[in-house]
Design a protein around this motif. Structure first.
Motif, PDB file in Angstrom:
ATOM      1  N   THR A 170      -2.074   3.274  10.027  1.00  0.00           N
ATOM      2  CA  THR A 170      -0.700   3.266   9.314  1.00  0.00           C
ATOM      3  C   THR A 170      -1.270   3.858   8.147  1.00  0.00           C
ATOM      4  OG1 THR A 170      -1.131   0.993   8.519  1.00  0.00           O
ATOM      5  CG2 THR A 170       0.093   1.305  10.448  1.00  0.00           C
ATOM      6  N   HIS A 171      -2.093   3.677   7.298  1.00  0.00           N
ATOM      7  CA  HIS A 171      -2.659   4.309   6.204  1.00  0.00           C
ATOM      8  C   HIS A 171      -3.893   4.291   5.986  1.00  0.00           C
ATOM      9  CE1 HIS A 171       1.621   4.651   4.775  1.00  0.00           C
ATOM     10  NE2 HIS A 171       1.642   3.545   4.925  1.00  0.00           N
ATOM     11  N   PRO A 172      -4.694   5.315   5.473  1.00  0.00           N
ATOM     12  CA  PRO A 172      -6.144   5.227   5.221  1.00  0.00           C
ATOM     13  C   PRO A 172      -6.288   3.986   4.360  1.00  0.00           C
ATOM     14  CG  PRO A 172      -4.858   6.883   3.734  1.00  0.00           C
ATOM     15  CD  PRO A 172      -4.078   6.419   4.690  1.00  0.00           C
ATOM     16  N   VAL A 173      -7.496   3.271   4.652  1.00  0.00           N
ATOM     17  CA  VAL A 173      -8.090   2.280   3.934  1.00  0.00           C
ATOM     18  C   VAL A 173      -9.206   2.819   3.117  1.00  0.00           C
ATOM     19  CG1 VAL A 173      -8.799  -0.079   3.966  1.00  0.00           C
ATOM     20  CG2 VAL A 173      -6.825   0.499   5.368  1.00  0.00           C
ATOM     21  N   LEU A 184       4.881   2.263  -7.645  1.00  0.00           N
ATOM     22  CA  LEU A 184       5.755   2.213  -8.821  1.00  0.00           C
ATOM     23  C   LEU A 184       5.848   3.467  -9.704  1.00  0.00           C
ATOM     24  CD1 LEU A 184       3.983  -1.002 -10.419  1.00  0.00           C
ATOM     25  CD2 LEU A 184       5.910  -0.929  -8.982  1.00  0.00           C
ATOM     26  N   GLY A 185       4.911   4.351  -9.500  1.00  0.00           N
ATOM     27  CA  GLY A 185       5.235   5.521 -10.501  1.00  0.00           C
ATOM     28  C   GLY A 185       3.980   6.421 -10.411  1.00  0.00           C
ATOM     29  N   ALA A 186       4.040   7.317 -11.184  1.00  0.00           N
ATOM     30  CA  ALA A 186       2.807   8.376 -11.299  1.00  0.00           C
ATOM     31  C   ALA A 186       2.916   9.006 -12.861  1.00  0.00           C
ATOM     32  CB  ALA A 186       2.866   9.509 -10.342  1.00  0.00           C
ATOM     33  N   GLY A 187       1.773   9.520 -13.271  1.00  0.00           N
ATOM     34  CA  GLY A 187       1.718  10.111 -14.632  1.00  0.00           C
ATOM     35  C   GLY A 187       0.562  11.276 -14.512  1.00  0.00           C
ATOM     36  N   GLY A 188       0.394  11.884 -15.880  1.00  0.00           N
ATOM     37  CA  GLY A 188      -0.551  12.584 -16.184  1.00  0.00           C
ATOM     38  C   GLY A 188      -2.019  12.293 -15.476  1.00  0.00           C
ATOM     39  N   MET A 189      -2.182  10.961 -15.517  1.00  0.00           N
ATOM     40  CA  MET A 189      -3.727  10.409 -15.293  1.00  0.00           C
ATOM     41  C   MET A 189      -3.762   9.694 -13.876  1.00  0.00           C
ATOM     42  SD  MET A 189      -5.039   9.055 -19.086  1.00  0.00           S
ATOM     43  CE  MET A 189      -6.407   8.963 -18.168  1.00  0.00           C
ATOM     44  N   GLY A 190      -2.741   9.631 -12.942  1.00  0.00           N
ATOM     45  CA  GLY A 190      -3.009   8.961 -11.918  1.00  0.00           C
ATOM     46  C   GLY A 190      -1.582   8.358 -11.568  1.00  0.00           C
ATOM     47  N   LYS A 191      -1.782   7.454 -10.366  1.00  0.00           N
ATOM     48  CA  LYS A 191      -0.490   6.642  -9.680  1.00  0.00           C
ATOM     49  C   LYS A 191      -0.566   5.392 -10.103  1.00  0.00           C
ATOM     50  CE  LYS A 191       0.112  10.187  -5.910  1.00  0.00           C
ATOM     51  NZ  LYS A 191       0.110  10.373  -4.664  1.00  0.00           N
ATOM     52  N   VAL A 192       0.480   4.675 -10.018  1.00  0.00           N
ATOM     53  CA  VAL A 192       0.701   3.287 -10.214  1.00  0.00           C
ATOM     54  C   VAL A 192       0.986   2.679  -8.968  1.00  0.00           C
ATOM     55  CG1 VAL A 192       1.202   1.457 -12.017  1.00  0.00           C
ATOM     56  CG2 VAL A 192       1.119   3.661 -12.645  1.00  0.00           C
ATOM     57  N   TYR A 193       0.641   1.458  -8.537  1.00  0.00           N
ATOM     58  CA  TYR A 193       0.870   0.841  -7.315  1.00  0.00           C
ATOM     59  C   TYR A 193       1.166  -0.488  -7.722  1.00  0.00           C
ATOM     60  CZ  TYR A 193      -1.128   4.903  -4.982  1.00  0.00           C
ATOM     61  OH  TYR A 193      -1.152   6.049  -4.592  1.00  0.00           O
ATOM     62  N   LEU A 194       1.814  -1.388  -6.928  1.00  0.00           N
ATOM     63  CA  LEU A 194       2.145  -2.890  -7.059  1.00  0.00           C
ATOM     64  C   LEU A 194       1.282  -3.684  -6.032  1.00  0.00           C
ATOM     65  CD1 LEU A 194       3.871  -5.258  -8.051  1.00  0.00           C
ATOM     66  CD2 LEU A 194       5.108  -4.931  -5.969  1.00  0.00           C
ATOM     67  N   SER A 195       0.410  -4.468  -6.519  1.00  0.00           N
ATOM     68  CA  SER A 195      -0.390  -5.343  -5.577  1.00  0.00           C
ATOM     69  C   SER A 195      -0.145  -6.795  -6.114  1.00  0.00           C
ATOM     70  CB  SER A 195      -1.697  -4.805  -5.768  1.00  0.00           C
ATOM     71  OG  SER A 195      -2.408  -5.632  -4.804  1.00  0.00           O
ATOM     72  N   HIS A 196      -1.022  -7.557  -5.581  1.00  0.00           N
ATOM     73  CA  HIS A 196      -0.877  -9.040  -6.182  1.00  0.00           C
ATOM     74  C   HIS A 196      -2.299  -9.497  -6.144  1.00  0.00           C
ATOM     75  CE1 HIS A 196       3.198  -8.284  -4.116  1.00  0.00           C
ATOM     76  NE2 HIS A 196       3.521  -9.363  -4.945  1.00  0.00           N
ATOM     77  N   THR A 197      -2.705 -10.728  -6.760  1.00  0.00           N
ATOM     78  CA  THR A 197      -3.823 -11.329  -6.989  1.00  0.00           C
ATOM     79  C   THR A 197      -3.848 -12.196  -5.698  1.00  0.00           C
ATOM     80  OG1 THR A 197      -2.803 -13.435  -8.026  1.00  0.00           O
ATOM     81  CG2 THR A 197      -3.922 -11.340  -9.516  1.00  0.00           C
ATOM     82  N   PRO A 198      -5.177 -12.948  -5.436  1.00  0.00           N
ATOM     83  CA  PRO A 198      -5.053 -13.897  -4.359  1.00  0.00           C
ATOM     84  C   PRO A 198      -4.069 -15.141  -4.641  1.00  0.00           C
ATOM     85  CG  PRO A 198      -7.557 -13.098  -4.932  1.00  0.00           C
ATOM     86  CD  PRO A 198      -6.463 -12.680  -6.107  1.00  0.00           C
ATOM     87  N   GLY A 199      -3.779 -15.466  -5.901  1.00  0.00           N
ATOM     88  CA  GLY A 199      -3.008 -16.497  -5.865  1.00  0.00           C
ATOM     89  C   GLY A 199      -1.518 -15.831  -5.899  1.00  0.00           C
ATOM     90  N   GLY A 200      -1.050 -14.790  -5.571  1.00  0.00           N
ATOM     91  CA  GLY A 200       0.299 -14.163  -5.459  1.00  0.00           C
ATOM     92  C   GLY A 200       0.755 -13.566  -6.819  1.00  0.00           C
ATOM     93  N   ARG A 201      -0.024 -13.406  -8.033  1.00  0.00           N
ATOM     94  CA  ARG A 201       0.654 -13.048  -9.082  1.00  0.00           C
ATOM     95  C   ARG A 201       0.739 -11.353  -8.802  1.00  0.00           C
ATOM     96  NH1 ARG A 201       0.609 -15.770 -13.798  1.00  0.00           N
ATOM     97  NH2 ARG A 201       1.250 -13.827 -14.877  1.00  0.00           N
ATOM     98  N   PRO A 202       1.814 -10.966  -9.299  1.00  0.00           N
ATOM     99  CA  PRO A 202       1.995  -9.361  -8.974  1.00  0.00           C
ATOM    100  C   PRO A 202       1.118  -8.693 -10.066  1.00  0.00           C
ATOM    101  CG  PRO A 202       3.722  -9.984 -10.112  1.00  0.00           C
ATOM    102  CD  PRO A 202       3.256 -11.274  -9.551  1.00  0.00           C
ATOM    103  N   PRO A 213       8.135   2.886  -1.114  1.00  0.00           N
ATOM    104  CA  PRO A 213       7.225   2.892   0.015  1.00  0.00           C
ATOM    105  C   PRO A 213       6.061   3.653  -0.119  1.00  0.00           C
ATOM    106  CG  PRO A 213       9.187   4.170   0.745  1.00  0.00           C
ATOM    107  CD  PRO A 213       9.490   3.768  -0.674  1.00  0.00           C
ATOM    108  N   LEU A 214       4.856   3.359   0.349  1.00  0.00           N
ATOM    109  CA  LEU A 214       3.769   3.883   0.130  1.00  0.00           C
ATOM    110  C   LEU A 214       3.986   5.329   1.324  1.00  0.00           C
ATOM    111  CD1 LEU A 214       0.850   1.248   0.450  1.00  0.00           C
ATOM    112  CD2 LEU A 214       1.827   2.581  -1.565  1.00  0.00           C
ATOM    113  N   GLY A 215       3.460   6.274   0.941  1.00  0.00           N
ATOM    114  CA  GLY A 215       3.247   7.424   1.673  1.00  0.00           C
ATOM    115  C   GLY A 215       2.070   7.536   2.494  1.00  0.00           C
ATOM    116  N   PRO A 216       2.018   8.652   3.235  1.00  0.00           N
ATOM    117  CA  PRO A 216       0.828   8.871   4.057  1.00  0.00           C
ATOM    118  C   PRO A 216      -0.512   9.111   3.215  1.00  0.00           C
ATOM    119  CG  PRO A 216       2.499  10.183   5.144  1.00  0.00           C
ATOM    120  CD  PRO A 216       2.974   9.408   3.719  1.00  0.00           C
ATOM    121  N   GLU A 217      -0.191   9.515   1.907  1.00  0.00           N
ATOM    122  CA  GLU A 217      -1.422  10.287   1.115  1.00  0.00           C
ATOM    123  C   GLU A 217      -1.661   8.955   0.479  1.00  0.00           C
ATOM    124  OE1 GLU A 217       2.561  10.246  -1.525  1.00  0.00           O
ATOM    125  OE2 GLU A 217       1.669  10.730   0.664  1.00  0.00           O
ATOM    126  N   ASP A 218      -0.956   7.764   0.343  1.00  0.00           N
ATOM    127  CA  ASP A 218      -1.324   6.640  -0.451  1.00  0.00           C
ATOM    128  C   ASP A 218      -2.343   5.843   0.215  1.00  0.00           C
ATOM    129  OD1 ASP A 218       0.354   7.300  -2.606  1.00  0.00           O
ATOM    130  OD2 ASP A 218       2.100   6.593  -1.397  1.00  0.00           O
TER     131      ASP A 218
END
Length: 592
Positions: free
Chosen positions: A313-316, A30-48, A12-17
């Motif tokens: 709920t979260h910063p936008v 989804l995860g994080a690494g040395g260069m940044g964070k990775v999130y799940l989203s979708h296209t307008p057509g619903g593709r992840p 789940p997204l945290g307050p800092e996300d």
């Protein structure tokens, strides 16, 4: 920048996300690494999709931004069966990001951590798929530089290589000199560990390490402090005890200390076929062992697209290009301004396309799935409806209406006077009604003719050519024909690049924004020939050229170059390069 080796797949997204990234609503982390964070989203057509958001430290570095822009531009050209393609990005906004296709499968690192070593048959299929991915990546002029188990995803139909080319963007930033490492020590090549130049053979070494890791379940150079691992990679031999006989020749050829002695990707595919005793590798649906396949079947379902969250709920994230307020705001004293209606859709990020801009930057924004033409496959994107200004769109009453009518009439009359005055000034400053004057030396000599303004266009002369004889063009570099003197530049960008795979047989000349034409034997290389030729291509295999072969290059900046191939360096030469004669006509593309 991939999922963790252990733990839940969708967190789940945290307050800092953030809740959104440039119009993409985030569903999970989804995860994080040395260069940044990775999130799940979708296209307008619903593709992840997977959204990779770059760390602020990198975003603030101008050199990183320059290289990141180049690498993303290159990565968008990679469309292989075993890669996760880049479908959207923003390299110039406050926080750089890119979106890739989401692959429903664990990383190789997670699969080995949970299930142990993989059987030889699976490893052969794994290596063959990664080799095919590298062929496509290297063909686009990219060296991965950070190929490791966490950058290989295991899908039901084969592996996927991710994060290709991104490590190069961070490799020369100021952060690398202050504790931020690029690359994973256990999967670096000797040349990387020693701080020498890297090439496509670097990825071959990493592929050998991945093959051994998948087959043995551990790194062949051991664990421990980074400096100790790097020392062993440079000076010691790998520990291959327990490696099966069918895999040992493949791994040994990849892990040669000397890059020139490593197997080519073509050789690797041949070794995989020989080890599998097949003339052609067949990838059945059950290529993964039962334990890993069962894990795929039991993975949680991908969260669906999320609705707009309630405020607070979260910063936008704010739009990257805020709309400027209107220049004129009449005062309405009769009523206080009404509150603006809340937006019914997320703010869209303006994405300028390759064509000419016909209005303000905010006039034609692209949607969140916005590629160079509004979408990665050329589909137009919906334009958001402009929000009414609370004062400009009130209904005037009484004296206010009269004042507004007078203001509008005066404004229209003043604008007409201004336009008439501008036309008169243009005529006075022009050529006395004789039409456009010559536009500089960018065109060819021509007889006078009608111009765009209705007059007579004056003859123009061709630019003088600049010649560079016997120019040595090294692999992994590119030329920009606006440079004088001509110098190889250290990146894989325009106007013309030269790249090689693991052997001289894999070398090619190519361009991303320029247009290339290979002249045939009946055509004589000249400015006129290069202007007229339209058999455009983006890549030319050096193996198809013979001494004296001629190529025309037409750049986006309006330069035209004639490149005459003179031969390649000897296999024993420590540098890999080709010799060319280059003639450049700067500003030679006419604007008719």
């Amino acid at each position: 920048m991939s999922e963790p080796a252990t733990g839940p797949v969708f967190r789940p997204l945290g307050p800092e996300d953030p809740a959104t990234v440039a119009g993409y609503r985030l569903a999970a982390r989804l995860g994080a690494g040395g260069m940044g964070k990775v999130y799940l989203s979708h296209t307008p057509g619903g593709r992840p999709v997977a959204i990779k958001v770059i760390r602020p430290e990198f975003a603030e570095d101008p050199e990183f931004r320059r290289r990141f822009r180049q690498e993303v531009h290159s990565a968008q050209r990679v469309q292989g069966l075993y890669t996760a393609p880049v479908i959207d990005s923003d390299t110039d906004g406050p926080t750089p990001w890119l979106a890739t296709a989401y692959v429903p499968g664990p990383t190789l690192a997670a699969a080995v951590a949970e299930n142990g070593a993989l059987p030889p048959r699976t490893v052969l299929m794994l290596v063959a798929g990664i080799a095919e991915a590298l062929q496509v990546i290297h063909g686009a002029g990219i060296v991965h530089r950070d190929l490791k188990p966490s950058n290989v995803l295991l899908a039901s139909d084969g592996p996927r290589v991710i994060d290709f080319g991104i490590a190069r963007a961070a490799d020369t930033t100021s952060l690398t000199a202050s504790g931020v490492s690029v690359g994973t020590p256990s999967f670096m090549s000797p040349e990387q560990a020693a701080g020498r130049d890297v090439g496509t053979a670097t990825d071959v070494f990493a592929l050998g390490l991945i093959a051994a890791f998948a087959a043995l379940g551990t790194s062949v150079y051991g664990d421990g402090p980074s400096h100790a691992v790097l020392y062993r990679i440079v000076h010691e031999e790998p520990e291959l005890t327990g490696l099966s006989e069918e895999l040992r020749p493949l791994v040994t050829r990849c892990l040669a200390k000397d890059p020139a002695q490593r197997a080519s990707l073509t050789d690797i595919l041949g070794l995989c076929r020989s080890a599998a005793d097949q003339t052609q590798l067949r990838r059945p649906e059950d290529w993964l062992p039962q334990s890993v396949a069962a894990g795929l079947a039991q993975r949680p379902a991908v969260p669906g697209p999320v609705a707009e969250r309630a405020a607070g709920t979260h910063p936008v994230t704010a739009p990257d290009h805020p709309v400027a307020p209107p220049a004129y705001q009449p005062t309405v004293a009769a009523h206080p301004p009404a509150p603006a209606a809340p937006p019914t859709q997320p703010a869209y990020r303006p994405t300028p396309g390759p064509g000419p801009v016909t209005g303000p930057a905010t006039a034609a924004p692209a949607g969140p799935y916005g590629g160079p033409y509004g979408g990665p496959y050329g589909y137009p994107q919906p334009h958001p409806q402009p929000q009414p200004h609370p004062q400009l769109h009130q209904q005037p009453t009484g004296a206010s209406a009269g004042r507004r009518a007078g203001i509008i009439v005066a404004s229209v009359f003043g604008a007409l006077l201004l336009l008439a005055g501008c036309g008169a000034i243009v005529n006075m400053l022009g050529d006395g009604g004789k039409g456009d004057t010559a536009r500089g030396s960018g065109g060819s000599a021509a007889t006078p003719g009608p111009s765009r303004s209705g007059g007579t266009q004056q003859p123009r002369t061709d630019p003088k050519p600049a010649a560079y004889k016997g120019f040595q063009f090294p692999a992994g570099y590119h030329l920009e024909f606006g440079d004088d003197p001509l110098q190889p530049r250290d990146s894989n960008y325009d106007d013309l690049y030269f790249s090689c795979g693991s052997s001289s047989r894999d070398c090619a000349l190519g361009a991303y924004g320029s247009k290339l034409v290979v002249l045939d034997g009946s055509e004589q290389g000249s400015l006129a020939t290069c202007r007229a030729a339209t058999r455009y291509t983006g890549r030319v295999d050096v193996a198809s050229l013979s001494k004296g072969s001629e190529l025309c290059v037409r750049t986006k900046a309006g330069n035209i170059a004639l490149v005459v191939y003179g031969g390649a360096s000897a296999p024993s030469d420590p540098s890999q390069y080709i010799t060319v004669d280059v003639t450049v006509w700067r500003g030679a593309v006419r604007e008719d």
